[in-house]
Design an enzyme around this catalytic site. Sequence first.
Site, mmCIF file in Angstrom:
data_model
loop_
_atom_site.group_PDB
_atom_site.id
_atom_site.type_symbol
_atom_site.label_atom_id
_atom_site.label_comp_id
_atom_site.label_asym_id
_atom_site.label_seq_id
_atom_site.Cartn_x
_atom_site.Cartn_y
_atom_site.Cartn_z
ATOM 1 N N ARG A 74 -9.242 -5.192 0.959
ATOM 2 C CA ARG A 74 -9.622 -4.426 -0.231
ATOM 3 C C ARG A 74 -11.097 -4.015 -0.198
ATOM 4 O O ARG A 74 -11.447 -2.944 -0.689
ATOM 5 C CB ARG A 74 -9.345 -5.250 -1.481
ATOM 6 C CG ARG A 74 -10.102 -6.564 -1.519
ATOM 7 C CD ARG A 74 -9.750 -7.432 -2.716
ATOM 8 N NE ARG A 74 -8.316 -7.778 -2.730
ATOM 9 C CZ ARG A 74 -7.771 -8.599 -3.608
ATOM 10 N NH1 ARG A 74 -8.505 -9.141 -4.545
ATOM 11 N NH2 ARG A 74 -6.495 -8.886 -3.554
ATOM 12 N N HIS A 92 -14.607 -3.979 -12.606
ATOM 13 C CA HIS A 92 -13.296 -4.625 -12.750
ATOM 14 C C HIS A 92 -12.887 -4.684 -14.224
ATOM 15 O O HIS A 92 -11.766 -4.362 -14.594
ATOM 16 C CB HIS A 92 -13.349 -6.061 -12.214
ATOM 17 C CG HIS A 92 -13.449 -6.171 -10.726
ATOM 18 N ND1 HIS A 92 -12.651 -5.468 -9.871
ATOM 19 C CD2 HIS A 92 -14.244 -6.949 -9.928
ATOM 20 C CE1 HIS A 92 -12.955 -5.797 -8.606
ATOM 21 N NE2 HIS A 92 -13.915 -6.685 -8.622
ATOM 22 N N HIS A 112 -13.512 -16.113 0.315
ATOM 23 C CA HIS A 112 -12.182 -15.529 0.189
ATOM 24 C C HIS A 112 -11.126 -16.208 1.049
ATOM 25 O O HIS A 112 -9.938 -15.986 0.842
ATOM 26 C CB HIS A 112 -12.263 -14.031 0.507
ATOM 27 C CG HIS A 112 -13.249 -13.306 -0.373
ATOM 28 N ND1 HIS A 112 -14.611 -13.515 -0.278
ATOM 29 C CD2 HIS A 112 -13.068 -12.421 -1.385
ATOM 30 C CE1 HIS A 112 -15.231 -12.765 -1.185
ATOM 31 N NE2 HIS A 112 -14.326 -12.097 -1.868
ATOM 32 N N TYR A 145 0.787 -1.238 0.000
ATOM 33 C CA TYR A 145 0.000 0.000 0.000
ATOM 34 C C TYR A 145 0.815 1.282 0.000
ATOM 35 O O TYR A 145 0.377 2.303 0.544
ATOM 36 C CB TYR A 145 -0.980 -0.040 1.184
ATOM 37 C CG TYR A 145 -1.990 -1.170 1.042
ATOM 38 C CD1 TYR A 145 -3.138 -1.001 0.268
ATOM 39 C CD2 TYR A 145 -1.750 -2.409 1.610
ATOM 40 C CE1 TYR A 145 -4.037 -2.037 0.092
ATOM 41 C CE2 TYR A 145 -2.645 -3.466 1.438
ATOM 42 C CZ TYR A 145 -3.788 -3.266 0.681
ATOM 43 O OH TYR A 145 -4.669 -4.301 0.514
ATOM 44 N N HIS A 170 -20.629 -4.222 -10.143
ATOM 45 C CA HIS A 170 -19.346 -4.405 -9.450
ATOM 46 C C HIS A 170 -18.345 -5.121 -10.365
ATOM 47 O O HIS A 170 -17.205 -4.678 -10.544
ATOM 48 C CB HIS A 170 -19.583 -5.207 -8.161
ATOM 49 C CG HIS A 170 -18.330 -5.566 -7.431
ATOM 50 N ND1 HIS A 170 -17.855 -4.857 -6.349
ATOM 51 C CD2 HIS A 170 -17.426 -6.563 -7.635
ATOM 52 C CE1 HIS A 170 -16.723 -5.390 -5.923
ATOM 53 N NE2 HIS A 170 -16.436 -6.436 -6.684
ATOM 54 N N GLU A 171 -18.790 -6.207 -10.946
ATOM 55 C CA GLU A 171 -17.882 -7.008 -11.790
ATOM 56 C C GLU A 171 -17.464 -6.233 -13.040
ATOM 57 O O GLU A 171 -16.305 -6.265 -13.441
ATOM 58 C CB GLU A 171 -18.524 -8.341 -12.181
ATOM 59 C CG GLU A 171 -18.826 -9.258 -10.998
ATOM 60 C CD GLU A 171 -17.626 -9.477 -10.082
ATOM 61 O OE1 GLU A 171 -16.481 -9.405 -10.561
ATOM 62 O OE2 GLU A 171 -17.831 -9.680 -8.874
ATOM 63 N N GLU A 194 -11.919 -2.815 -6.303
ATOM 64 C CA GLU A 194 -13.219 -3.227 -5.759
ATOM 65 C C GLU A 194 -14.216 -2.075 -5.712
ATOM 66 O O GLU A 194 -15.423 -2.302 -5.579
ATOM 67 C CB GLU A 194 -13.039 -3.803 -4.352
ATOM 68 C CG GLU A 194 -12.175 -5.048 -4.288
ATOM 69 C CD GLU A 194 -12.677 -6.160 -5.194
ATOM 70 O OE1 GLU A 194 -13.884 -6.192 -5.491
ATOM 71 O OE2 GLU A 194 -11.858 -6.987 -5.630
HETATM 72 O O1 X8Z Z 1 -16.295 -10.922 -3.496
HETATM 73 C C1 X8Z Z 1 -16.882 -9.907 -3.812
HETATM 74 C C2 X8Z Z 1 -17.182 -9.618 -5.276
HETATM 75 C C3 X8Z Z 1 -16.165 -10.160 -6.185
HETATM 76 S S1 X8Z Z 1 -14.632 -9.337 -6.032
HETATM 77 C C4 X8Z Z 1 -18.503 -10.234 -5.647
HETATM 78 N N1 X8Z Z 1 -17.315 -9.042 -2.867
HETATM 79 C C5 X8Z Z 1 -17.109 -9.288 -1.451
HETATM 80 C C6 X8Z Z 1 -17.913 -10.483 -0.975
HETATM 81 O O2 X8Z Z 1 -18.793 -10.938 -1.697
HETATM 82 O O3 X8Z Z 1 -17.671 -10.944 0.145
HETATM 83 C C7 X8Z Z 1 -17.999 -7.781 -3.110
HETATM 84 C C8 X8Z Z 1 -18.322 -7.233 -1.758
HETATM 85 C C9 X8Z Z 1 -17.552 -8.038 -0.756
HETATM 86 ZN ZN ZN Z 2 -14.693 -7.463 -6.862
#
Ligand code: X8Z
Ligand code: ZN
Length: 614
Positions: free
Chosen positions: A522, A389, A513, A225, A385-386, A413
Amino acid sequence: MLSTKLTLSSIMVGLLATLTGCQQDSKADNSAPVAQPQAIPSADDARTFIQHAQAEIEKLQLPASQAAWAYATYINQDTAAVSAYLGEKLSTRTAELAKEAAKFNQVEVDADTRRQLNLLLNSFVLAPPSQPDKSERLAQLSSELDGMYGKGKYCRANGECWDLGQMTAKMARSRDNDLLLEVWQGWRQISVPMKPLYEEMVGLANEGAQELGFADTSELWRGKYDMPADDFAMELDRTWNQVKPFYEALHCHVRAKLGDYYGTDVVAQDKPIPAHLLGNMWAQSWGNIYELVKPERKMQVPDVTRALKAQDYDEIKMVKQAESFFTSLGFEPLPESFWQRSQFIQPKDRDVICHASAWDIDDKDDLRIKMCIQKTGEEFNVIHHELGHNFYQRAYKNQPLLYRGSANDGFHEAIGDTIALSITPKYLKQIGLIDDIPDESNDLGMLMQVALDKIAFVPFGLMVDQWRWKVFSGDIKPQDYNTAWWQLREQYQGVMAPVARDANAFDPGSKYHVPGNTPYTRYFLAHILQFQFHKALCDIAQDQGPVHRCSIYASKEAGKALNNMLEMGMSQPWQDALESLTGTRQLDAGAILDYFAPLKTWLDEQNQGRQCGW
Ligand code: X8Z
Ligand code: ZN
C-alpha cells in the site's frame, strides 16, 4: 477499523481491519440473524444474506475496535487478552460468513451484491482457521507480536535504556558511525524473540486462507486489487521499472557523498550503502541526511523543524494546523471527541504502540489518531498523513459496511501525503511559518529534500511484501527469513547490513508492519498515487507554475473533487476512483518523475564519472 488481522481495507480503516496496521475502525448496529440459504438460493437470498452479514459484523466490530485501542494505548496482560479475545470473535464469525457466502457463487446477483460478497471473502489480513484452538492461538500470536514491538527497548552496557522514539532521533541526527551502528544493531535485538512466533503465525494464517479457497495468505493479500493477483504483481514491476533509473541516480549521488563524509572504507563505492547511515532506522526515507548530500551551491530550503520551534508550536497546535488544511478545502472540522480521545503524546507511565495510526472506532464520528508526536517537520508530515486517513474514513461512513474502505489500500495511504505535498514554501508563508518564499534558484534544494523521502522510499515500499509474499507462499523458508530479507534489501534498495547478521536475527521484525501484520505494498502504491493526485488537484485548483511549487490550500474546487473520490469508498473498482479524479485508470509513475524532473537532470550531471550501481 478493526483489526484482528483480518481486514477489509487497510490502515485502521475499513471493515475488519487488522488490529494493527495504520488505520482501524469498527461499527455498531442492530444485527439480525444471518439468512439461512435455501437449497437453491435466489438473488434475493443473496441480498438478504449480505445485508444481515454486514449488520452482524458491524456489531462485533465496535467492541473489538475499542479493545484494540485500549491495548495499543496501554499494553498490558489484560488489554492484550481482551483485545485478542474480541478480535478473534470478530474474525471467526466473519470467516464463517465468508464461507457461507460461497453458496451464492453460482447465483446471478446484481453488481453490488456480487462485489460485497467478494469483498467479504477478501476482507482478511490473517484469516482464522475454523478450529477454535487454532484461531485463538492466531489471535494471541498477532497480538503478542504487536506488543513485543510496542514494548521494545534497547539497553546499553551501562544500563541506560532507549525506546524507539529516542533511537529514531539518534538515527536522524547523529553523524557518529559508531553510535549509529550501536543504535542500528540495538533496535534489532528486540525482534530476535519474534521469529518462532512469526513462523507459527504464518502457518496458522495460511491454514485460514486455504479454508477460504486461497492458495495461501500471499494470494489473499495480492487478490484485493480488482484484478488477478498475478497481474497486480506485474503492475508493480512495471511501475517500479519506471522509477528505477531515478532511484539509481539518487543512490549513486548519495553513496558518493556518504563516501566523502564517512570515508570510502566505511562506504565502499561499488557496494550497497550500509543501512545505518541514511538517517532512518530502516533506511526507508533519507530526508534526515539532506545536509550531507545537498547541492554545494547554497540553497534556501525551509527548515520546518526550526520554524515550528521558533513559533512555539506544541503537539496539539501541530495537529490543529494540519486539520486547518483539510477544512480550508471544505472538509468539516474534526469532532470534539477526536481532541479528547486521541493520543498525541507518548504517555510516560506505560507502554504503548507509538507507531502512528488513525482510527475510526465506530464508523460514525469517533475518529482518533494515535501518535507519539515529536516536534519536527517530519512528524508534521506524518500528522497530515494520519488526518488523511480520518478524513477519508469520515467521507465514506455512509457507505454499506463492506464499502467502508479506500478504493484500494494505497489510496488510504496516499491522501494525507497528497495534502502534505502542498506544504510548499508558498503555503508555509501563508500560515506564517516562514517569512519569505525562496526564489526558483533554490528549487533544486527543495526537490532534493523531498526526493530523499519520496524517491528513496519507493524500493523499500516494494520489497517488504516481496519478502512477505514469499514467506507466506513457502518460497522463503524459516531458516532463510533473514538472509532472504537482506537479499531483497540489496537487490531493490542497494542497501546492506553494516555488520554480519547473527544466525538467530529476525531483522524484518524490527519494522513495525511485520509484527503488526500490516500489508506494505500500500505504501508503494501511495508513493506513486500521491503524485498523480497532487497533479490532478493542482490542475483543478488552477495553480500556476511548476507542480513542485503548487499548494492546493484553500481551493474548494480541489477539495470537492477530492471528496467526491473519497466518498466512493470501495463501492467501485479502484481504477474507476482513480479515473474520477485524474482521468486515467492506470497506476503511473509519470507524475512522480515529472515532479522531480529538474533534479534528475542535475543528478545525472553530478554522477558523471562516478561508478553507479551495486
Ligand atoms: O506506517 C506508516 C504511517 C501509518 S499508516 C505512519 N507509514 C509507513 C512507515 O512508516 O513505514 C507511512 C509511510 C510508510
Ligand atoms: Zn497510513
